[in-house]
Design a protein around this motif. Sequence first.
Motif, PDB file in Angstrom:
ATOM      1  N   ALA A 109       0.424  -0.922  -0.427  1.00 55.34           N
ATOM      2  CA  ALA A 109       0.086   0.049  -0.224  1.00 55.34           C
ATOM      3  C   ALA A 109       0.742   1.506   0.232  1.00 55.34           C
ATOM      4  O   ALA A 109       0.979   1.745  -0.551  1.00 55.34           O
ATOM      5  CB  ALA A 109      -0.938   0.060   1.169  1.00 55.34           C
ATOM      6  N   ALA A 110       1.819   1.300   0.566  1.00 58.95           N
ATOM      7  CA  ALA A 110       2.684   2.606   0.844  1.00 58.95           C
ATOM      8  C   ALA A 110       3.669   2.648   0.287  1.00 58.95           C
ATOM      9  O   ALA A 110       3.796   3.488  -1.078  1.00 58.95           O
ATOM     10  CB  ALA A 110       3.500   2.823   2.461  1.00 58.95           C
ATOM     11  N   GLY A 111       3.867   1.496   0.087  1.00 58.54           N
ATOM     12  CA  GLY A 111       5.376   1.455  -0.922  1.00 58.54           C
ATOM     13  C   GLY A 111       4.969   1.485  -2.126  1.00 58.54           C
ATOM     14  O   GLY A 111       5.153   2.624  -2.826  1.00 58.54           O
ATOM     15  N   LEU A 112       4.380   0.438  -3.215  1.00 55.25           N
ATOM     16  CA  LEU A 112       3.912   0.312  -4.265  1.00 55.25           C
ATOM     17  C   LEU A 112       3.172   1.319  -4.928  1.00 55.25           C
ATOM     18  O   LEU A 112       2.968   1.545  -5.792  1.00 55.25           O
ATOM     19  CB  LEU A 112       3.962  -1.394  -4.435  1.00 55.25           C
ATOM     20  N   LEU A 113       2.060   1.068  -4.413  1.00 60.01           N
ATOM     21  CA  LEU A 113       0.713   1.775  -4.381  1.00 60.01           C
ATOM     22  C   LEU A 113       0.998   3.619  -4.229  1.00 60.01           C
ATOM     23  O   LEU A 113       0.612   4.502  -5.766  1.00 60.01           O
ATOM     24  CB  LEU A 113      -0.477   1.311  -3.557  1.00 60.01           C
ATOM     25  N   LEU A 114       2.150   4.025  -3.411  1.00 62.23           N
ATOM     26  CA  LEU A 114       1.759   5.799  -2.999  1.00 62.23           C
ATOM     27  C   LEU A 114       2.775   5.850  -3.959  1.00 62.23           C
ATOM     28  O   LEU A 114       2.778   6.916  -4.635  1.00 62.23           O
ATOM     29  CB  LEU A 114       1.249   5.639  -2.027  1.00 62.23           C
ATOM     30  N   LEU A 115       3.642   5.400  -2.997  1.00 59.35           N
ATOM     31  CA  LEU A 115       5.033   6.007  -3.656  1.00 59.35           C
ATOM     32  C   LEU A 115       5.886   5.693  -4.935  1.00 59.35           C
ATOM     33  O   LEU A 115       6.464   6.297  -5.847  1.00 59.35           O
ATOM     34  CB  LEU A 115       6.726   5.628  -2.677  1.00 59.35           C
ATOM     35  N   GLU A 116       5.834   4.334  -5.446  1.00 57.41           N
ATOM     36  CA  GLU A 116       5.695   4.161  -6.897  1.00 57.41           C
ATOM     37  C   GLU A 116       5.083   4.472  -7.812  1.00 57.41           C
ATOM     38  O   GLU A 116       4.582   3.194  -8.567  1.00 57.41           O
ATOM     39  CB  GLU A 116       6.743   2.426  -6.854  1.00 57.41           C
ATOM     40  N   GLY A 117       3.781   4.632  -6.948  1.00 57.48           N
ATOM     41  CA  GLY A 117       2.254   4.515  -7.829  1.00 57.48           C
ATOM     42  C   GLY A 117       2.355   4.712  -9.477  1.00 57.48           C
ATOM     43  O   GLY A 117       1.298   4.064  -9.659  1.00 57.48           O
ATOM     44  N   VAL A 118       3.082   4.269 -10.210  1.00 54.34           N
ATOM     45  CA  VAL A 118       3.137   5.571 -11.853  1.00 54.34           C
ATOM     46  C   VAL A 118       3.253   3.602 -12.242  1.00 54.34           C
ATOM     47  O   VAL A 118       2.905   3.737 -13.011  1.00 54.34           O
ATOM     48  CB  VAL A 118       4.054   5.961 -12.256  1.00 54.34           C
ATOM     49  N   LEU A 119       3.517   2.870 -10.838  1.00 51.15           N
ATOM     50  CA  LEU A 119       3.391   1.688 -12.013  1.00 51.15           C
ATOM     51  C   LEU A 119       2.639   0.033 -11.403  1.00 51.15           C
ATOM     52  O   LEU A 119       2.632  -1.037 -12.715  1.00 51.15           O
ATOM     53  CB  LEU A 119       5.471   0.486 -11.373  1.00 51.15           C
ATOM     54  N   VAL A 120       1.363   0.761 -10.791  1.00 52.14           N
ATOM     55  CA  VAL A 120       0.199  -0.144 -10.950  1.00 52.14           C
ATOM     56  C   VAL A 120      -0.420   0.655 -11.325  1.00 52.14           C
ATOM     57  O   VAL A 120      -1.013   1.902 -10.893  1.00 52.14           O
ATOM     58  CB  VAL A 120      -0.203  -0.918  -9.163  1.00 52.14           C
ATOM     59  N   PHE A 121      -1.580   0.099 -12.388  1.00 51.97           N
ATOM     60  CA  PHE A 121      -3.236   0.114 -12.546  1.00 51.97           C
ATOM     61  C   PHE A 121      -3.464   1.409 -11.225  1.00 51.97           C
ATOM     62  O   PHE A 121      -4.592   2.118 -11.128  1.00 51.97           O
ATOM     63  CB  PHE A 121      -3.698  -0.659 -13.570  1.00 51.97           C
ATOM     64  N   PRO A 122      -3.961   0.456 -10.012  1.00 48.95           N
ATOM     65  CA  PRO A 122      -5.024   0.636  -9.150  1.00 48.95           C
ATOM     66  C   PRO A 122      -4.251   2.671  -8.727  1.00 48.95           C
ATOM     67  O   PRO A 122      -4.766   2.594  -8.209  1.00 48.95           O
ATOM     68  CB  PRO A 122      -4.217  -0.073  -8.007  1.00 48.95           C
ATOM     69  N   GLN A 143       2.049  13.073 -10.335  1.00 43.40           N
ATOM     70  CA  GLN A 143       2.584  11.867 -11.439  1.00 43.40           C
ATOM     71  C   GLN A 143       4.797  11.801 -11.836  1.00 43.40           C
ATOM     72  O   GLN A 143       4.843  10.749 -10.919  1.00 43.40           O
ATOM     73  CB  GLN A 143       1.842  11.991 -12.600  1.00 43.40           C
ATOM     74  N   TYR A 144       4.999  13.139 -11.768  1.00 41.78           N
ATOM     75  CA  TYR A 144       5.807  12.985 -12.263  1.00 41.78           C
ATOM     76  C   TYR A 144       7.023  12.637 -11.097  1.00 41.78           C
ATOM     77  O   TYR A 144       8.166  12.591 -11.441  1.00 41.78           O
ATOM     78  CB  TYR A 144       6.280  14.900 -12.310  1.00 41.78           C
ATOM     79  N   ALA A 145       6.520  13.455  -9.366  1.00 40.50           N
ATOM     80  CA  ALA A 145       7.197  12.947  -8.326  1.00 40.50           C
ATOM     81  C   ALA A 145       7.221  10.976  -7.851  1.00 40.50           C
ATOM     82  O   ALA A 145       8.232  10.308  -7.680  1.00 40.50           O
ATOM     83  CB  ALA A 145       6.425  13.194  -7.043  1.00 40.50           C
ATOM     84  N   MET A 146       6.244  10.642  -8.447  1.00 39.41           N
ATOM     85  CA  MET A 146       6.101   9.012  -8.053  1.00 39.41           C
ATOM     86  C   MET A 146       7.011   8.505  -9.592  1.00 39.41           C
ATOM     87  O   MET A 146       7.337   7.356  -9.572  1.00 39.41           O
ATOM     88  CB  MET A 146       4.878   8.548  -8.831  1.00 39.41           C
ATOM     89  N   VAL A 147       7.241   9.257 -10.359  1.00 38.02           N
ATOM     90  CA  VAL A 147       7.825   8.480 -11.748  1.00 38.02           C
ATOM     91  C   VAL A 147       9.347   8.589 -11.341  1.00 38.02           C
ATOM     92  O   VAL A 147      10.501   7.363 -11.383  1.00 38.02           O
ATOM     93  CB  VAL A 147       8.390   9.460 -13.037  1.00 38.02           C
ATOM     94  N   GLY A 148       9.988   9.336 -10.529  1.00 37.45           N
ATOM     95  CA  GLY A 148      10.968  10.535 -10.320  1.00 37.45           C
ATOM     96  C   GLY A 148      11.151   8.788  -9.267  1.00 37.45           C
ATOM     97  O   GLY A 148      12.804   8.621  -9.060  1.00 37.45           O
ATOM     98  N   VAL A 149      10.659   8.589  -8.046  1.00 43.77           N
ATOM     99  CA  VAL A 149      10.538   7.218  -7.036  1.00 43.77           C
ATOM    100  C   VAL A 149      10.636   5.626  -7.799  1.00 43.77           C
ATOM    101  O   VAL A 149      11.616   5.393  -6.991  1.00 43.77           O
ATOM    102  CB  VAL A 149       9.507   7.554  -5.359  1.00 43.77           C
ATOM    103  N   ALA A 150      10.024   5.555  -8.725  1.00 42.85           N
ATOM    104  CA  ALA A 150       9.814   4.478  -9.333  1.00 42.85           C
ATOM    105  C   ALA A 150      11.537   4.556 -10.454  1.00 42.85           C
ATOM    106  O   ALA A 150      11.838   3.127  -9.917  1.00 42.85           O
ATOM    107  CB  ALA A 150       8.900   4.776 -10.490  1.00 42.85           C
ATOM    108  N   ILE A 151      11.551   5.286 -10.074  1.00 39.28           N
ATOM    109  CA  ILE A 151      12.873   5.316 -11.328  1.00 39.28           C
ATOM    110  C   ILE A 151      13.933   4.887 -10.043  1.00 39.28           C
ATOM    111  O   ILE A 151      14.641   4.294 -10.286  1.00 39.28           O
ATOM    112  CB  ILE A 151      13.454   6.293 -11.683  1.00 39.28           C
ATOM    113  N   VAL A 152      14.309   6.105  -9.278  1.00 34.04           N
ATOM    114  CA  VAL A 152      15.390   5.526  -7.929  1.00 34.04           C
ATOM    115  C   VAL A 152      14.810   4.149  -7.495  1.00 34.04           C
ATOM    116  O   VAL A 152      16.360   3.080  -7.214  1.00 34.04           O
ATOM    117  CB  VAL A 152      14.740   6.929  -7.315  1.00 34.04           C
ATOM    118  N   SER A 153      13.264   3.996  -6.894  1.00 36.83           N
ATOM    119  CA  SER A 153      13.916   2.254  -6.781  1.00 36.83           C
ATOM    120  C   SER A 153      14.099   1.260  -7.304  1.00 36.83           C
ATOM    121  O   SER A 153      14.898   0.115  -7.015  1.00 36.83           O
ATOM    122  CB  SER A 153      11.582   1.860  -6.167  1.00 36.83           C
TER     123      SER A 153
END
Length: 183
Positions: A109-122, A143-153
């Motif tokens: 919930a916190a990690g995948l859905l919120l922080l790295e959320g650009v990666l999942v449809f929900p 969305q831009y912030a999530m993309v940045g976090v997803a790249i770092v992740s």
Amino acid sequence: MKSGGRAAPPMRRLIAYAVDWYLSAILSGLPLLLANAMRTGLPVPDTSLPPGSSGWLYGGAGTLLGLLYYMLPLLRWEGQTPGKRLLGLRVITLDGDRLSLRQVLIRQAAGLLLLEGVLVFPSQLLRELFARVAGGQAAQILQYAMVGVAIVSVLMGIYSRQRQMLHDRLAGTFEIYTHDEDK
């Protein structure tokens, strides 16, 4: 680390992610497909949020179904989603134990859905609901912030010793290749 398994190979994680992304998108999109088909009378696949309060209802239902897709299998199948199970991966604690509900909530919930959320449809549904409250520009910044976090992740998952992505670090988990456990 108690487990004899080695860190999950990045390509296996990517393929497992693709399987889970696809299945969770289908599950998350079902309420929206039904709502839009009933609203328009057309059998056209449409997963956009319906207008008005029904958008909140069906968008919330889709988000909840997606979250449950990522959480329930991890708890019931000892750290495996359908994609992970198919690819021989398992999520475990740093000590090699089963995941607790708290860890699954943090990881998914916190990690995948919120922080790295650009990666999942929900998460897309959550952003669309957020846009209704805060406006489109705020949702775009999010969305831009999530993309940045997803790249770092993703980089963390490739280059860290245990290949932990951000959601794994937050929850104190990591993925192993279970084929090694069978030997």
